[in-house]
Design an enzyme around this catalytic site. Structure first.
Site, mmCIF file in Angstrom:
data_model
loop_
_atom_site.group_PDB
_atom_site.id
_atom_site.type_symbol
_atom_site.label_atom_id
_atom_site.label_comp_id
_atom_site.label_asym_id
_atom_site.label_seq_id
_atom_site.Cartn_x
_atom_site.Cartn_y
_atom_site.Cartn_z
ATOM 1 N N ASP A 1 -85.787 5.971 -4.238
ATOM 2 C CA ASP A 1 -86.799 6.838 -3.632
ATOM 3 C C ASP A 1 -87.306 6.299 -2.298
ATOM 4 O O ASP A 1 -88.008 7.000 -1.572
ATOM 5 C CB ASP A 1 -87.971 7.052 -4.587
ATOM 6 C CG ASP A 1 -87.803 8.321 -5.418
ATOM 7 O OD1 ASP A 1 -86.760 8.981 -5.280
ATOM 8 O OD2 ASP A 1 -88.710 8.654 -6.195
ATOM 9 N N THR B 1 -87.408 13.574 -13.946
ATOM 10 C CA THR B 1 -88.635 13.041 -14.489
ATOM 11 C C THR B 1 -88.949 13.854 -15.722
ATOM 12 O O THR B 1 -88.153 14.666 -16.156
ATOM 13 C CB THR B 1 -89.775 13.194 -13.461
ATOM 14 O OG1 THR B 1 -89.966 14.595 -13.237
ATOM 15 C CG2 THR B 1 -89.432 12.561 -12.136
ATOM 16 N N GLY C 1 -87.233 15.938 -9.060
ATOM 17 C CA GLY C 1 -87.071 15.332 -7.748
ATOM 18 C C GLY C 1 -87.789 16.122 -6.675
ATOM 19 O O GLY C 1 -88.942 16.543 -6.831
#
Length: 571
Positions: A414, A372, A465
């Site tokens: 996810d 991210t 993560g």
């Protein structure tokens, strides 16, 4: 880790005087601060603050800019979270997480024998969830911004249309996607040069993305989810045998939720609630650790590291089985962060022996139902914003909708594809996070604001993560318990434990040989680190908890040295 080692050992200081000589000093500024993972995006944010925009305005402009200059994680085709603390004490959390398409099924990544098909949830169009970034940014701008959309998107358009010069850190990240770019003509045409990774010094121009950003600038949400851009997205999905439809794009909406809040020692924590697991897991770990005198134990001591590992182990088993999208499951948030519950977990920690992950179960009875980027912003008005958004893996599903310049997420990974089977981050999760149409997958993103006396004090977050939560945790502990300044806190080596796998991941220099030997003797299984995080943090008032301000500076920014692309900058 060579960059980290140099920073930890380097005696050269810059910016302001550090409380210790272990790392460069925090970047100091008088009127505001922006910290992101890419220098061009940081400068965009500072320019917005200088022009009179507030922290929300700057956050939106940074987000759009990162979609151009940090394509591994900055995005229009993904989603994320925004935590905000306003100058008047109000707090909010904006969830613009991706959602499962309406045609999604719980067994969509399993073969006929019921086994998970490798890469099906991480590569290609079937891995794509409905993106939320543009909708989330427009919701935040409309409700809390002060500047027009055109002004906030303009810097990103310029960076895409005219290009920016790649530095080595940018090239290193692009190189991680090269093999998959070669399989996707739309991506290859932009990110490769003669089929190879671009070189440092080359100009990265993204004309298609510039047109998409112009459409968003003109028409907002409709400029992305409808019209030419929306049509191109759906055409590409259908050609790739994905399941996102026009109906999915039309149905997407962000939601505003109360943040998850808790107290730790002398600070108040404002963080991400479900569908993020970040805030509750962070608060659960902090609640356990509050019962130990970590400062007396000392940073990196066997006693401190032992209880940190065990607190993580207990919190992650709860995280993996008890949490999910609040529209689909009932999350026992109050119980998990309550003082009686975290005290109960402390009694389960043996001070002399490592815990056994496989013997642990969630501490509360279950109820039915790496990549991210994060940026932190504080403005002169007293507002603070923490944003973490993502494509999930680097470059998401590694597919691009031709003609749009938009890389799409692989957020479906996810979800729990099959209970008990680890996802790409090694997380073993339960039924609460199973795939359901319209559901948002459980996340570890932890955009967090800590306050003192009701005012923003620390803004912190990171990619990574499942390691996001523990990286944020370490930054908090390093400042609050171990007395580091904010740059030292961000740069210090970290450990990570997530229940399963059993091993604790350890960065180089996090443990001395004798400390490591003590921990191994206690039964801890230690292993090599996972890929680096990139923490972006700001401390307001002074560079460290009990330090005086430096001159008339109020804002102190820290960028993680682990990836050579970020920048902390104020004015």
């Amino acid at each position: 880790m060579h960059t980290l080692r140099r920073l930890l050992l380097c005696p050269v200081l810059f910016g302001v005087a550090a409380t210790h000589a272990a790392s460069p000093a925090p970047v100091a500024a008088k009127n505001g601060m922006v910290v992101t993972a890419q220098q061009h995006a940081t400068r965009v944010g500072v320019d917005i603050l200088k022009s009179g925009g507030n922290a929300v305005d700057a956050a939106i402009a940074v987000g759009y800019a990162l979609s151009v200059v940090y394509p591994a994680a900055g995005n229009l085709g993904g989603g994320g979270f925004m935590t905000v603390q306003f100058a008047d004490g109000r707090k909010t959390f904006i969830d613009f997480r991706e959602v499962a398409p309406l045609a999604a099924k719980a067994n969509m990544y399993l073969d006929a024998a019921g086994n998970v098909v490798p890469n099906l949830s991480t590569r290609g169009w079937l891995a794509v969830g409905v993106p939320g970034t543009v909708s989330g940014f427009e919701f935040a701008r409309d409700k809390y911004g002060t500047l027009p959309r055109e002004k906030l998107v303009a810097p990103a358009i310029a960076l895409a249309e005219h290009g920016f010069t790649l530095e080595q850190g940018d090239v290193d990240i692009l190189a991680e996607g090269t093999e998959d770019f070669r399989k996707d003509p739309a991506s290859a045409a932009i990110f490769l040069e003669n089929g190879e990774t671009r070189k440092a010094g080359s100009l990265l121009v993204q004309k298609d993305l510039a047109r998409t950003l112009k459409s968003v600038s003109k028409d907002g949400v409709n400029g992305f989810y409808k019209g030419a851009v929306g049509e191109a997205l759906i055409k590409a999905v259908q050609a790739g045998k994905g399941i996102v439809t026009e109906r999915d794009l039309a149905a997407y909406h962000p939601r505003e939720l109360p943040p998850l809040e808790c107290d730790y020692r002398n600070v108040h924590v404002v963080s991400a609630p479900p569908p993020s697991s970040g805030g509750v897991t962070l608060c659960e770990i902090l609640g356990v650790l509050e019962g130990y005198p970590l400062g007396e134990y000392g940073w990196g001591s066997a006693k401190a590291v032992h209880v940190e590992i065990e607190a993580m182990r207990h919190a992650y088993v709860d995280r993996n089985f008890l949490l999910g999208d609040p529209s689909f499951v009932q999350n026992p948030l109050a119980e998990l962060i309550s003082k009686p519950y975290t005290a109960k977990l402390r009694t389960a920690i043996d001070p002399a022996h490592a815990g056994d992950s496989r013997a642990l179960k969630p501490g509360i009875e279950m109820r039915e139902g790496k990549h991210t980027t994060h940026y932190s912003i504080a403005d002169r008005f007293g507002n603070a914003v923490a944003v973490t958004y993502t494509l999930n893996d680097w470059f998401g599903a590694r597919v691009m909708a031709a003609g749009t310049g938009v890389l799409l997420n692989d957020e479906m990974d996810d979800f729990t594809s099959k209970a008990g089977v680890p996802n790409m981050y090694g997380l073993v999760q339960g039924e609460n996070n199973k795939i359901e149409p319209g559901k948002r997958p459980l996340s570890s993103m932890t955009p967090t604001i800590l306050t003192r006396d009701g005012k923003p004090w620390m803004i912190v977050g990171t990619p990574g993560g499942s390691r996001i939560i523990t990286a944020v945790l370490h930054t908090v502990l390093n400042v609050v318990d171990y007395g580091m300044d904010i740059q030292e806190a961000v740069a210090a080596p970290r450990i990570h434990q997530q229940w399963l796998p059993e091993e604790t991941f350890v960065e180089p220099y996090a443990l001395s040989p004798d400390t490591r030997a003590i921990l191994v003797g206690m039964g801890h299984k230690l292993t090599q680190p996972q890929p680096e995080n990139h923490v972006a943090a700001i401390l307001i008032g002074a560079p460290a908890l009990n330090a005086p301000p430096v001159g008339d500076n109020r804002f102190y920014g820290a960028v993680d040295p682990r990836r050579n692309t970020g920048l902390a900058l104020g004015y």
